[in-house]
Design an enzyme around this catalytic site. Structure first.
Site, PDB file in Angstrom:
ATOM      1  N   GLY A   7       0.841  -1.191   0.000  1.00  0.00           N
ATOM      2  CA  GLY A   7       0.000   0.000   0.000  1.00  0.00           C
ATOM      3  C   GLY A   7       0.874   1.238   0.000  1.00  0.00           C
ATOM      4  N   LEU A   8       1.028   1.862  -1.155  1.00  0.00           N
ATOM      5  CA  LEU A   8       1.955   2.990  -1.289  1.00  0.00           C
ATOM      6  C   LEU A   8       1.205   4.302  -1.515  1.00  0.00           C
ATOM      7  CD1 LEU A   8       4.614   1.215  -3.525  1.00  0.00           C
ATOM      8  CD2 LEU A   8       4.855   1.811  -1.105  1.00  0.00           C
ATOM      9  N   SER A 121       0.836   7.643  13.775  1.00  0.00           N
ATOM     10  CA  SER A 121       0.265   8.982  13.845  1.00  0.00           C
ATOM     11  C   SER A 121       1.221   9.986  13.213  1.00  0.00           C
ATOM     12  CB  SER A 121      -0.023   9.369  15.294  1.00  0.00           C
ATOM     13  OG  SER A 121      -0.647  10.644  15.354  1.00  0.00           O
ATOM     14  N   LYS A 171      -3.615   3.734  19.938  1.00  0.00           N
ATOM     15  CA  LYS A 171      -3.852   4.629  18.799  1.00  0.00           C
ATOM     16  C   LYS A 171      -5.316   5.036  18.715  1.00  0.00           C
ATOM     17  CE  LYS A 171      -2.918   6.786  14.902  1.00  0.00           C
ATOM     18  NZ  LYS A 171      -4.158   6.924  14.180  1.00  0.00           N
ATOM     19  N   HIS A 174      -5.879   7.629  21.235  1.00  0.00           N
ATOM     20  CA  HIS A 174      -5.250   8.817  20.660  1.00  0.00           C
ATOM     21  C   HIS A 174      -6.215   9.522  19.710  1.00  0.00           C
ATOM     22  CE1 HIS A 174      -3.351  10.429  16.994  1.00  0.00           C
ATOM     23  NE2 HIS A 174      -2.345  10.858  17.741  1.00  0.00           N
ATOM     24  N   ASN A 175      -6.882   8.752  18.848  1.00  0.00           N
ATOM     25  CA  ASN A 175      -7.803   9.348  17.887  1.00  0.00           C
ATOM     26  C   ASN A 175      -9.019   9.954  18.579  1.00  0.00           C
ATOM     27  OD1 ASN A 175      -6.013   8.412  16.014  1.00  0.00           O
ATOM     28  ND2 ASN A 175      -7.440   7.098  14.925  1.00  0.00           N
ATOM     29  N   GLU A 178      -7.927  13.202  19.903  1.00  0.00           N
ATOM     30  CA  GLU A 178      -7.842  14.108  18.747  1.00  0.00           C
ATOM     31  C   GLU A 178      -9.212  14.687  18.417  1.00  0.00           C
ATOM     32  OE1 GLU A 178      -7.847  13.013  14.177  1.00  0.00           O
ATOM     33  OE2 GLU A 178      -5.919  12.507  15.098  1.00  0.00           O
TER      34      GLU A 178
END
Length: 337
Positions: A7-8, A121, A171, A174-175, A178
């Site tokens: 996944g780029l 993040s 995470k 964390h979100n 946020e």
């Protein structure tokens, strides 16, 4: 050092750019050709070419998944592990539900493959210049991936949180934080716009970005966005991937009060206009118990504005949908009448 990235896109692609600049050989798989990454020295394979990906990496292989959360992770993981060996490391850098990560870790560990739930993040800028990683998983697997993650993280931005699932759990919290911070800043903008003073929002947020208690990257982003020419054209509709909903549901299940985060999620729902009948119902009930009027009423407006003698109540901000200019109640009426 070598790193595989599946996944780029905005995150995976920027991690690949950063890695190559730090002498980490990157082999990636993507649905797009990604010529800009090839120019940087990244080997880009077609999506699903996992046998070739594995052949180009030395053991123990370290592979970072930068894919949307959900069934796609399971589908790609099933195909990937067929070509991996005991001792290899797979990191899920997306916002997967931590219980899904625990399940996936158990599954691949049966083949001796380490699975690290790698909360990431910092957005695309962090992926490009130094990300923040919150990693859950077996200690031995983390030690294999640590040198690469250390290179790709900002100073102090790498933490092995604990056992499988813990990285994505941290995470997710964390979100949630946020979301609460975003809502608070947004309400500050609302107050400034609706206040009695004609302040320059960009100047205010620049001031807050320098030495104030609330200085932060989010405050800086607000300052920068206000300065953009198209800021006034930003739509009110807010889209999100829904992971903070999981946090709220878990909090309710455990009876953990999180009023700010819960309300911030509700505010996103409100932005989408999902309530077609609620305010109509409230108006009907108010009319029933107090004969309150339907729709706008100049007399009620005047009472709302002048009812408090010292007149220090907050000006209610309405929006002219065509002009998108602030229309305060006191601007809609002549208080001398």
């Amino acid at each position: 050092m070598e790193l595989g990235i599946i996944g780029l896109g905005s995150i995976g692609g920027n991690l690949a750019k950063q890695a190559t600049e730090k002498d980490i050989d990157v082999v990636g798989c993507d649905t797009a050709d990604r010529p800009e990454l090839k120019d940087k020295g990244v080997t880009v394979l077609d999506s699903g070419e996992y046998e070739e990906l594995a052949n180009r990496l030395d053991a123990p292989r370290v592979i970072y998944l930068s894919l949307p959360a959900g069934e796609l992770i399971d589908e790609q993981l099933d195909e990937l592990v067929k070509h991996l060996d005991e001792g290899d490391v797979v990191m899920d850098g997306g916002n997967s539900f931590w219980r899904d990560s625990m399940r996936r870790e158990e599954r691949v560990w049966e083949d001796g493959i380490y699975y690290l739930d790698t909360g990431t993040s910092g957005g695309p800028p962090g992926a490009r210049d130094g990300a923040c990683f919150m990693v859950g998983g077996r200690e031995e697997g983390f030690e294999i991936a640590e040198p690469i993650l250390d290179e790709l993280s900002v100073d102090g931005g790498l933490l092995h949180v604990g056992p499988p699932g813990s990285g994505h759990f941290v995470k997710l919290v964390h979100n949630g934080v946020e979301f609460g911070m975003l809502q608070s800043i947004a309400e500050g903008v609302e107050l400034l716009e609706a206040g009695d003073f004609d302040v320059d929002l960009e100047d205010v947020f620049n001031n807050w970005s320098n030495g104030s208690v609330i200085r932060s990257w989010l405050v800086e982003l607000m300052r920068d966005q206000i300065g953009e020419d198209n800021y006034e054209d930003v739509p009110n509709y807010i889209e999100d991937t829904g992971e903070v909903n999981w946090l709220v549901q878990e909090a309710f299940k455990g009876e953990t009060p999180i009023p700010v985060i819960s309300q911030s999620v509700t505010e996103l729902f409100k932005s989408r206009g999902n309530q077609e009948h609620a305010y109509q119902a409230i108006a009907a009930m108010r009319h029933g118990f107090g004969t309150h009027p339907f729709g706008e009423d100049d007399d009620i407006l005047k009472e709302r504005v002048t009812g408090r003698v010292d007149n220090v109540s907050r000006s209610h901000l309405e929006k002219d949908k065509e002009r998108k200019e602030a229309v305060r109640p006191k601007d809609r009426m002549d208080l001398d009448d």
